[in-house]
Design a protein around this motif. Structure first.
Motif, PDB file in Angstrom:
ATOM      1  N   TYR A 192     -25.662  11.414  -8.585  1.00  0.00           N
ATOM      2  CA  TYR A 192     -26.537  12.428  -9.163  1.00  0.00           C
ATOM      3  C   TYR A 192     -25.758  13.729  -9.303  1.00  0.00           C
ATOM      4  O   TYR A 192     -25.066  14.143  -8.374  1.00  0.00           O
ATOM      5  CB  TYR A 192     -27.763  12.677  -8.275  1.00  0.00           C
ATOM      6  CG  TYR A 192     -28.663  11.474  -8.159  1.00  0.00           C
ATOM      7  CD1 TYR A 192     -29.607  11.195  -9.147  1.00  0.00           C
ATOM      8  CD2 TYR A 192     -28.575  10.610  -7.072  1.00  0.00           C
ATOM      9  CE1 TYR A 192     -30.435  10.092  -9.051  1.00  0.00           C
ATOM     10  CE2 TYR A 192     -29.400   9.507  -6.972  1.00  0.00           C
ATOM     11  CZ  TYR A 192     -30.324   9.252  -7.958  1.00  0.00           C
ATOM     12  OH  TYR A 192     -31.138   8.158  -7.867  1.00  0.00           O
ATOM     13  N   TYR A 235     -27.350   1.715  -4.414  1.00  0.00           N
ATOM     14  CA  TYR A 235     -28.650   1.254  -4.882  1.00  0.00           C
ATOM     15  C   TYR A 235     -28.766  -0.235  -4.700  1.00  0.00           C
ATOM     16  O   TYR A 235     -27.794  -0.920  -4.439  1.00  0.00           O
ATOM     17  CB  TYR A 235     -28.988   1.722  -6.295  1.00  0.00           C
ATOM     18  CG  TYR A 235     -28.229   1.120  -7.445  1.00  0.00           C
ATOM     19  CD1 TYR A 235     -28.684  -0.029  -8.083  1.00  0.00           C
ATOM     20  CD2 TYR A 235     -27.085   1.724  -7.946  1.00  0.00           C
ATOM     21  CE1 TYR A 235     -28.016  -0.553  -9.169  1.00  0.00           C
ATOM     22  CE2 TYR A 235     -26.412   1.209  -9.037  1.00  0.00           C
ATOM     23  CZ  TYR A 235     -26.887   0.070  -9.639  1.00  0.00           C
ATOM     24  OH  TYR A 235     -26.221  -0.450 -10.716  1.00  0.00           O
ATOM     25  N   THR A 242     -29.880   1.079  -0.611  1.00  0.00           N
ATOM     26  CA  THR A 242     -30.365   2.398  -0.991  1.00  0.00           C
ATOM     27  C   THR A 242     -30.740   3.206   0.247  1.00  0.00           C
ATOM     28  O   THR A 242     -31.380   2.707   1.157  1.00  0.00           O
ATOM     29  CB  THR A 242     -31.602   2.269  -1.906  1.00  0.00           C
ATOM     30  OG1 THR A 242     -31.214   1.605  -3.102  1.00  0.00           O
ATOM     31  CG2 THR A 242     -32.200   3.618  -2.251  1.00  0.00           C
ATOM     32  N   GLN A 245     -33.088   5.609   1.819  1.00  0.00           N
ATOM     33  CA  GLN A 245     -34.470   5.988   1.543  1.00  0.00           C
ATOM     34  C   GLN A 245     -34.635   7.500   1.412  1.00  0.00           C
ATOM     35  O   GLN A 245     -35.414   7.972   0.591  1.00  0.00           O
ATOM     36  CB  GLN A 245     -35.396   5.441   2.644  1.00  0.00           C
ATOM     37  CG  GLN A 245     -36.848   5.429   2.250  1.00  0.00           C
ATOM     38  CD  GLN A 245     -37.131   4.515   1.066  1.00  0.00           C
ATOM     39  OE1 GLN A 245     -36.520   3.477   0.880  1.00  0.00           O
ATOM     40  NE2 GLN A 245     -38.064   4.920   0.237  1.00  0.00           N
ATOM     41  N   SER A 295     -33.574   8.479  -2.106  1.00  0.00           N
ATOM     42  CA  SER A 295     -34.567   8.014  -3.082  1.00  0.00           C
ATOM     43  C   SER A 295     -35.814   8.890  -3.062  1.00  0.00           C
ATOM     44  O   SER A 295     -36.330   9.284  -4.109  1.00  0.00           O
ATOM     45  CB  SER A 295     -34.962   6.568  -2.806  1.00  0.00           C
ATOM     46  OG  SER A 295     -33.849   5.729  -2.902  1.00  0.00           O
ATOM     47  N   GLU A 296     -36.313   9.204  -1.872  1.00  0.00           N
ATOM     48  CA  GLU A 296     -37.514  10.032  -1.751  1.00  0.00           C
ATOM     49  C   GLU A 296     -37.261  11.446  -2.270  1.00  0.00           C
ATOM     50  O   GLU A 296     -38.093  12.016  -2.976  1.00  0.00           O
ATOM     51  CB  GLU A 296     -37.979  10.077  -0.297  1.00  0.00           C
ATOM     52  CG  GLU A 296     -38.566   8.757   0.168  1.00  0.00           C
ATOM     53  CD  GLU A 296     -38.844   8.726   1.676  1.00  0.00           C
ATOM     54  OE1 GLU A 296     -38.590   9.739   2.379  1.00  0.00           O
ATOM     55  OE2 GLU A 296     -39.301   7.669   2.151  1.00  0.00           O
ATOM     56  N   VAL A 346     -34.959  12.472  -4.489  1.00  0.00           N
ATOM     57  CA  VAL A 346     -34.784  12.429  -5.942  1.00  0.00           C
ATOM     58  C   VAL A 346     -36.146  12.261  -6.628  1.00  0.00           C
ATOM     59  O   VAL A 346     -36.429  12.918  -7.628  1.00  0.00           O
ATOM     60  CB  VAL A 346     -33.799  11.317  -6.349  1.00  0.00           C
ATOM     61  CG1 VAL A 346     -33.842  11.053  -7.844  1.00  0.00           C
ATOM     62  CG2 VAL A 346     -32.394  11.689  -5.915  1.00  0.00           C
ATOM     63  N   GLN A 347     -37.009  11.423  -6.079  1.00  0.00           N
ATOM     64  CA  GLN A 347     -38.336  11.228  -6.664  1.00  0.00           C
ATOM     65  C   GLN A 347     -39.132  12.531  -6.634  1.00  0.00           C
ATOM     66  O   GLN A 347     -39.790  12.888  -7.609  1.00  0.00           O
ATOM     67  CB  GLN A 347     -39.094  10.133  -5.915  1.00  0.00           C
ATOM     68  CG  GLN A 347     -40.452   9.839  -6.525  1.00  0.00           C
ATOM     69  CD  GLN A 347     -41.168   8.691  -5.821  1.00  0.00           C
ATOM     70  OE1 GLN A 347     -40.669   8.124  -4.857  1.00  0.00           O
ATOM     71  NE2 GLN A 347     -42.335   8.358  -6.315  1.00  0.00           N
ATOM     72  N   GLN A 348     -39.062  13.269  -5.530  1.00  0.00           N
ATOM     73  CA  GLN A 348     -39.765  14.558  -5.440  1.00  0.00           C
ATOM     74  C   GLN A 348     -39.234  15.540  -6.482  1.00  0.00           C
ATOM     75  O   GLN A 348     -40.007  16.228  -7.147  1.00  0.00           O
ATOM     76  CB  GLN A 348     -39.616  15.146  -4.036  1.00  0.00           C
ATOM     77  CG  GLN A 348     -40.357  14.373  -2.979  1.00  0.00           C
ATOM     78  CD  GLN A 348     -40.018  14.863  -1.568  1.00  0.00           C
ATOM     79  OE1 GLN A 348     -39.169  15.735  -1.369  1.00  0.00           O
ATOM     80  NE2 GLN A 348     -40.676  14.287  -0.578  1.00  0.00           N
ATOM     81  N   GLU A 396     -37.725  14.834  -9.317  1.00  0.00           N
ATOM     82  CA  GLU A 396     -38.120  14.379 -10.649  1.00  0.00           C
ATOM     83  C   GLU A 396     -39.582  14.687 -10.933  1.00  0.00           C
ATOM     84  O   GLU A 396     -39.933  15.083 -12.049  1.00  0.00           O
ATOM     85  CB  GLU A 396     -37.842  12.883 -10.800  1.00  0.00           C
ATOM     86  CG  GLU A 396     -36.367  12.575 -10.899  1.00  0.00           C
ATOM     87  CD  GLU A 396     -36.053  11.086 -10.897  1.00  0.00           C
ATOM     88  OE1 GLU A 396     -36.927  10.261 -10.528  1.00  0.00           O
ATOM     89  OE2 GLU A 396     -34.908  10.736 -11.268  1.00  0.00           O
ATOM     90  N   GLU A 397     -40.466  14.545  -9.944  1.00  0.00           N
ATOM     91  CA  GLU A 397     -41.882  14.860 -10.128  1.00  0.00           C
ATOM     92  C   GLU A 397     -42.071  16.344 -10.402  1.00  0.00           C
ATOM     93  O   GLU A 397     -42.864  16.734 -11.260  1.00  0.00           O
ATOM     94  CB  GLU A 397     -42.691  14.415  -8.911  1.00  0.00           C
ATOM     95  CG  GLU A 397     -42.849  12.913  -8.823  1.00  0.00           C
ATOM     96  CD  GLU A 397     -43.492  12.440  -7.523  1.00  0.00           C
ATOM     97  OE1 GLU A 397     -43.873  13.288  -6.675  1.00  0.00           O
ATOM     98  OE2 GLU A 397     -43.600  11.215  -7.349  1.00  0.00           O
ATOM     99  N   LYS A 448     -40.795  17.076 -13.922  1.00  0.00           N
ATOM    100  CA  LYS A 448     -41.742  16.538 -14.897  1.00  0.00           C
ATOM    101  C   LYS A 448     -42.954  17.459 -15.009  1.00  0.00           C
ATOM    102  O   LYS A 448     -43.419  17.758 -16.103  1.00  0.00           O
ATOM    103  CB  LYS A 448     -42.169  15.132 -14.478  1.00  0.00           C
ATOM    104  CG  LYS A 448     -43.055  14.437 -15.466  1.00  0.00           C
ATOM    105  CD  LYS A 448     -43.360  13.030 -14.988  1.00  0.00           C
ATOM    106  CE  LYS A 448     -44.290  12.321 -15.942  1.00  0.00           C
ATOM    107  NZ  LYS A 448     -44.633  10.964 -15.473  1.00  0.00           N
TER     108      LYS A 448
END
Length: 141
Positions: free
Chosen positions: A88, A104, A108, A110, A113-114, A116-118, A120-121, A124
């Motif tokens: 990233y 990955y 992965t 965790q 992953s968590e 990056v998801q936060q 991205e949200e 967005k």
């Protein structure tokens, strides 16, 4: 038929994003991509923690809303799928730029992953604000 295949290969090779000598060649491996990004100013390595993303340079910890993911690259191990990784490219609210690496698949991390998801949200939500200032899941009227 041989000539057609050769012509297709030549067209493919002449494209700026493919073929020998292109930027694509210099970014085939994790290390070559990291080196290229370092030359572009992405110098810091980051580490995901439970409470945020830590700069290994300054040791400052950034919350998900203080980080922007600029790009990412996937690398697949040629002989072993466990060699797969995601790189990233990130920039923080203080202007610090660098990279965050994660395996990955089965391996992965965790926390990565968590985080990056936060991020991205949040990105967005910033790019798609709710209409009239109302949350999207709130009923109108």
């Amino acid at each position: 038929m041989g000539r057609e295949n050769n012509q297709e290969f030549q067209e493919f090779k002449d494209r700026p994003d493919k073929g020998e000598g292109s930027d694509h060649d210099s970014m085939k491996t994790l290390s070559s991509t990291t080196n290229k990004l370092s030359r572009e100013g992405y110098l810091t390595q980051f580490k995901a923690l439970k409470n945020g993303l830590e700069s290994l340079e300054t040791h400052q910890v950034f919350a998900p809303d203080e980080v922007k993911i600029i790009n990412f690259y996937r690398f697949e191990g040629e002989s072993d799928p466990s060699d797969s990784a995601i790189l990233y490219v990130v920039e923080t609210s203080t202007g610090e730029k660098g990279t965050l690496t994660d395996a990955y698949g089965v391996y992965t991390d965790q926390k990565v992953s968590e985080f990056v998801q936060q991020v991205e949200e949040i990105q967005k939500a910033k790019s798609n604000p709710p209409i009239d200032g109302r949350p999207e899941d709130q009923e109108a009227g």
